[in-house]
Scaffold this active site. Structure first.
Site, PDB file in Angstrom:
ATOM      1  N   ILE A  46       0.822  -1.205   0.000  1.00  0.00           N
ATOM      2  CA  ILE A  46       0.000   0.000   0.000  1.00  0.00           C
ATOM      3  C   ILE A  46       0.861   1.261   0.000  1.00  0.00           C
ATOM      4  CG2 ILE A  46      -1.710   1.260   1.370  1.00  0.00           C
ATOM      5  CD1 ILE A  46      -2.533  -1.573   2.509  1.00  0.00           C
ATOM      6  N   SER A 168      -6.694  -0.310  10.751  1.00  0.00           N
ATOM      7  CA  SER A 168      -7.322  -1.468  10.106  1.00  0.00           C
ATOM      8  C   SER A 168      -8.645  -1.787  10.780  1.00  0.00           C
ATOM      9  CB  SER A 168      -6.407  -2.687  10.216  1.00  0.00           C
ATOM     10  OG  SER A 168      -7.089  -3.847   9.777  1.00  0.00           O
ATOM     11  N   TYR A 195      -1.578  -7.487  16.850  1.00  0.00           N
ATOM     12  CA  TYR A 195      -1.741  -6.627  15.677  1.00  0.00           C
ATOM     13  C   TYR A 195      -3.038  -5.812  15.806  1.00  0.00           C
ATOM     14  CZ  TYR A 195      -2.584  -5.289  10.787  1.00  0.00           C
ATOM     15  OH  TYR A 195      -2.850  -4.576   9.636  1.00  0.00           O
ATOM     16  N   LYS A 199      -3.552  -1.735  16.029  1.00  0.00           N
ATOM     17  CA  LYS A 199      -4.352  -0.977  15.055  1.00  0.00           C
ATOM     18  C   LYS A 199      -5.420  -0.150  15.774  1.00  0.00           C
ATOM     19  CE  LYS A 199      -1.870  -1.543  12.072  1.00  0.00           C
ATOM     20  NZ  LYS A 199      -1.324  -0.577  11.104  1.00  0.00           N
TER      21      LYS A 199
HETATM   22  N1  LIG Z   1      -2.777  -5.645   3.756  1.00  0.00           N
HETATM   23  C1  LIG Z   1      -3.935  -5.488   4.360  1.00  0.00           C
HETATM   24  O1  LIG Z   1      -4.885  -6.219   4.102  1.00  0.00           O
HETATM   25  C2  LIG Z   1      -4.130  -4.384   5.352  1.00  0.00           C
HETATM   26  C3  LIG Z   1      -5.406  -4.229   5.909  1.00  0.00           C
HETATM   27  C4  LIG Z   1      -5.617  -3.215   6.836  1.00  0.00           C
HETATM   28  C5  LIG Z   1      -4.558  -2.384   7.195  1.00  0.00           C
HETATM   29  N2  LIG Z   1      -3.330  -2.550   6.646  1.00  0.00           N
HETATM   30  C6  LIG Z   1      -2.246  -1.647   7.078  1.00  0.00           C
HETATM   31  O2  LIG Z   1      -1.693  -0.953   5.982  1.00  0.00           O
HETATM   32  C7  LIG Z   1      -0.300  -0.735   6.188  1.00  0.00           C
HETATM   33  C8  LIG Z   1       0.482  -1.235   4.992  1.00  0.00           C
HETATM   34  O3  LIG Z   1       0.217  -2.591   4.829  1.00  0.00           O
HETATM   35  P1  LIG Z   1       0.712  -3.467   3.598  1.00  0.00           P
HETATM   36  O4  LIG Z   1      -0.343  -4.467   3.387  1.00  0.00           O
HETATM   37  O5  LIG Z   1       1.140  -2.585   2.486  1.00  0.00           O
HETATM   38  O6  LIG Z   1       1.963  -4.184   4.281  1.00  0.00           O
HETATM   39  P2  LIG Z   1       3.279  -4.830   3.643  1.00  0.00           P
HETATM   40  O7  LIG Z   1       3.113  -5.081   2.200  1.00  0.00           O
HETATM   41  O8  LIG Z   1       3.639  -5.937   4.549  1.00  0.00           O
HETATM   42  O9  LIG Z   1       4.310  -3.658   3.841  1.00  0.00           O
HETATM   43  C9  LIG Z   1       4.647  -3.261   5.116  1.00  0.00           C
HETATM   44  C10 LIG Z   1       5.723  -2.220   5.027  1.00  0.00           C
HETATM   45  O10 LIG Z   1       6.160  -1.905   6.348  1.00  0.00           O
HETATM   46  C11 LIG Z   1       7.552  -2.005   6.383  1.00  0.00           C
HETATM   47  N3  LIG Z   1       8.079  -2.335   7.696  1.00  0.00           N
HETATM   48  C12 LIG Z   1       7.844  -3.446   8.431  1.00  0.00           C
HETATM   49  N4  LIG Z   1       8.556  -3.410   9.570  1.00  0.00           N
HETATM   50  C13 LIG Z   1       9.255  -2.252   9.553  1.00  0.00           C
HETATM   51  C14 LIG Z   1      10.174  -1.638  10.433  1.00  0.00           C
HETATM   52  N5  LIG Z   1      10.535  -2.239  11.576  1.00  0.00           N
HETATM   53  N6  LIG Z   1      10.691  -0.442  10.099  1.00  0.00           N
HETATM   54  C15 LIG Z   1      10.362   0.155   8.961  1.00  0.00           C
HETATM   55  N7  LIG Z   1       9.492  -0.367   8.086  1.00  0.00           N
HETATM   56  C16 LIG Z   1       8.946  -1.562   8.374  1.00  0.00           C
HETATM   57  C17 LIG Z   1       7.893  -3.088   5.392  1.00  0.00           C
HETATM   58  O11 LIG Z   1       9.252  -3.047   5.056  1.00  0.00           O
HETATM   59  P3  LIG Z   1      10.042  -4.386   4.573  1.00  0.00           P
HETATM   60  O12 LIG Z   1       9.737  -4.542   3.122  1.00  0.00           O
HETATM   61  O13 LIG Z   1      11.457  -4.055   4.855  1.00  0.00           O
HETATM   62  O14 LIG Z   1       9.512  -5.530   5.382  1.00  0.00           O
HETATM   63  C18 LIG Z   1       6.946  -2.712   4.268  1.00  0.00           C
HETATM   64  O15 LIG Z   1       7.476  -1.645   3.533  1.00  0.00           O
HETATM   65  C19 LIG Z   1       0.052  -1.443   7.484  1.00  0.00           C
HETATM   66  O16 LIG Z   1       0.102  -0.503   8.535  1.00  0.00           O
HETATM   67  C20 LIG Z   1      -1.098  -2.402   7.692  1.00  0.00           C
HETATM   68  O17 LIG Z   1      -1.313  -2.646   9.064  1.00  0.00           O
HETATM   69  C21 LIG Z   1      -3.099  -3.540   5.728  1.00  0.00           C
HETATM   70  C1  LIG Z   2       1.534  -7.605  23.722  1.00  0.00           C
HETATM   71  O1  LIG Z   2       1.691  -8.664  24.615  1.00  0.00           O
HETATM   72  C2  LIG Z   2       0.627  -8.950  25.491  1.00  0.00           C
HETATM   73  C3  LIG Z   2       1.051 -10.023  26.439  1.00  0.00           C
HETATM   74  O2  LIG Z   2       1.231 -11.263  25.844  1.00  0.00           O
HETATM   75  C4  LIG Z   2      -0.615  -9.290  24.692  1.00  0.00           C
HETATM   76  O3  LIG Z   2      -1.692  -9.578  25.515  1.00  0.00           O
HETATM   77  C5  LIG Z   2      -0.912  -8.102  23.795  1.00  0.00           C
HETATM   78  O4  LIG Z   2      -2.034  -8.367  23.038  1.00  0.00           O
HETATM   79  C6  LIG Z   2       0.301  -7.839  22.912  1.00  0.00           C
HETATM   80  N1  LIG Z   2       0.146  -6.825  21.901  1.00  0.00           N
HETATM   81  C7  LIG Z   2      -0.431  -5.666  21.970  1.00  0.00           C
HETATM   82  C8  LIG Z   2      -0.278  -4.752  20.827  1.00  0.00           C
HETATM   83  O5  LIG Z   2      -1.090  -5.352  22.893  1.00  0.00           O
END
Ligand SMILES: NC(=O)c1ccc[n+]([C@@H]2O[C@H](COP(=O)([O-])OP(=O)(O)OC[C@H]3O[C@@H](n4cnc5c(N)ncnc54)[C@H](OP(=O)(O)O)[C@@H]3O)[C@@H](O)[C@H]2O)c1
Ligand SMILES: *[C@@H]1O[C@H](CO)[C@@H](O)[C@H](O)[C@H]1NC(C)=O
Ligand SMILES: *[C@@H]1O[C@H](CO)[C@@H](O)[C@H](O)[C@H]1NC(C)=O
Length: 322
Positions: A46, A168, A195, A199
């Site tokens: 995204i 999300s 997760y 969110k």
């Molecule tokens: N896909 C869905 O169905 C969905 C639904 C609802 C919400 N979302 C939200 O939309 C956003 C984008 O999702 P997406 O589906 O595009 O995910 P994605 O394809 O998995 O991409 C995630 C991005 O986050 C980066 N990232 C992960 N860990 C990181 C870190 N420690 N530091 C810096 N960057 C990091 C990844 O980098 P790398 O390439 O290096 O791993 C990648 O660029 C997310 O916040 C997700 O929660 C997604």
């Molecule tokens: C973090 O860890 C706790 C303890 O296992 C868990 O209950 C919780 O759902 C985790 N994540 C977040 C984002 O709260």
């Protein structure tokens, strides 16, 4: 009998398609010439699709990625697809709070503007970060909270400016329990739960941020992009992978998933909806805990405590939040 079965199946497919696939497009042609956009995790999914669109609108786009090679290859693609050469990579690992601080330091040194901040990066992952926090909690929420906090001094003088946070619909399964939210988890199920919690924290963050930014002309929005075929849905146990493969035809592609983020970043006249949650380019009511102003304030203070941004003592705060 067979006809009935077929009809039921078609009906089910139509329903799935409607819920997961059909999406509203962002239709405005707002130009971003002269503006600077920062996108976390813009190297894939995204975030990358969002970057292409905003670069096409003439923005200077900074990708904040954790991996240099993946980031560089994305910059190459985005420049080519958008025809805009002002797409730049900077290294940021949200799993390391020192990396966030270092990133902000070099960003503030090299970038005179910040008009749109897009907190997009996200993970579904158990285990702990180098800072000893829950992975999803830190990467999806806490590190973005710190990033946003440290960049406000750039956003304010550039007002009207915006912060868009990828949340999300999974937040409906989330809850915020200050005793556990930051602690590491193990296993897939726990990871999905954490997760969802993170969110929910994203939406709560936006709510409180909007309150605190009142009258600054910096506005903020939380977004559900829809369910999207992305990397976030890959590296998982076999049964999850199987499930995801089965529903894949119904999932959105990155470009479709980017639409509501693009909308919240560019649409004129939505400023009065600052702090709200958007789905398919429209404000939607999130879950009840996401609308809890007291919770929003508490989470803010809790984050400040975890990040050492406040002076008050940790034990006293924990007791108060308990
Ligand atoms: N896909 C869905 O169905 C969905 C639904 C609802 C919400 N979302 C939200 O939309 C956003 C984008 O999702 P997406 O589906 O595009 O995910 P994605 O394809 O998995 O991409 C995630 C991005 O986050 C980066 N990232 C992960 N860990 C990181 C870190 N420690 N530091 C810096 N960057 C990091 C990844 O980098 P790398 O390439 O290096 O791993 C990648 O660029 C997310 O916040 C997700 O929660 C997604
Ligand atoms: C973090 O860890 C706790 C303890 O296992 C868990 O209950 C919780 O759902 C985790 N994540 C977040 C984002 O709260
Ligand atoms: C916010 O925008 C309005 C309308 O453009 C303007 O009158 C006001 O001075 C701005 N406020 C700040 C704090 O920038």
């Amino acid at each position: 009998m067979e006809a009935l079965g077929t009809a039921l199946l078609l009906g089910l497919y139509a329903l799935l398609y409607y819920y997961l696939g059909v999406a509203t497009r962002c239709r405005n042609a707002v130009s971003l010439r002269g503006k600077t956009v920062l996108i976390t995790g813009g190297n894939t999914g995204i975030g990358k699709a969002t970057a292409v669109d905003l670069a096409r609108r003439g923005a200077r786009v900074i990708l904040a990625c954790r991996n240099k090679a993946r980031g560089e290859s994305a910059v190459y693609d985005i420049r080519r697809e958008s025809g805009n050469s002002e797409v730049i990579l900077m290294i940021l690992d949200l799993g390391n709070l020192n990396s966030v601080r270092a990133f902000v330091q070099s960003f503030l040194k090299s970038e005179p503007r910040l008009d749109i901040l897009i907190n997009n990066a996200g993970v579904v992952k158990g285990g702990q970060t180098i800072d000893d926090f829950n992975q999803s909690f830190q990467v999806n929420h806490l590190a973005h909270f710190l990033l946003t906090h440290l960049l406000l001094d750039r956003l304010k003088p550039c007002a009207p400016s915006r912060v868009v946070i990828a949340a999300s619909n999974m937040h409906f399964f989330g809850k915020i329990d200050f005793r556990t939210i930051y602690k590491p988890v193990e296993g897939m199920w726990q990871a999905v739960r954490s997760y969802s919690n993170s969110k929910l924290a994203n939406i709560v963050h936006v709510r409180e941020l909007a309150n605190r930014l009142e009258r600054t002309n910096v506005t903020c929005y939380a977004v559900h992009p829809g369910f999207v075929q992305a990397k976030i849905t890959h590296s998982h146990p076999r049964w999850v992978a199987w499930l995801l493969r089965t529903i894949k035809p119904f999932l959105r592609d990155g470009k479709t998933g980017a639409q509501t983020i693009i909308y919240c970043a560019t649409e004129e006249g939505i400023e009065r909806l600052s702090g709200r949650y958007f789905v398919d380019c429209q404000p939607k009511v999130p879950s009840p805990p996401a609308c809890d102003d007291l919770m929003a304030e508490k989470l803010w203070e809790f984050n400040e405590m975890l990040l050492g941004l406040t002076t008050s003592d940790r034990k006293g705060q924990m007791r108060r939040l308990g």
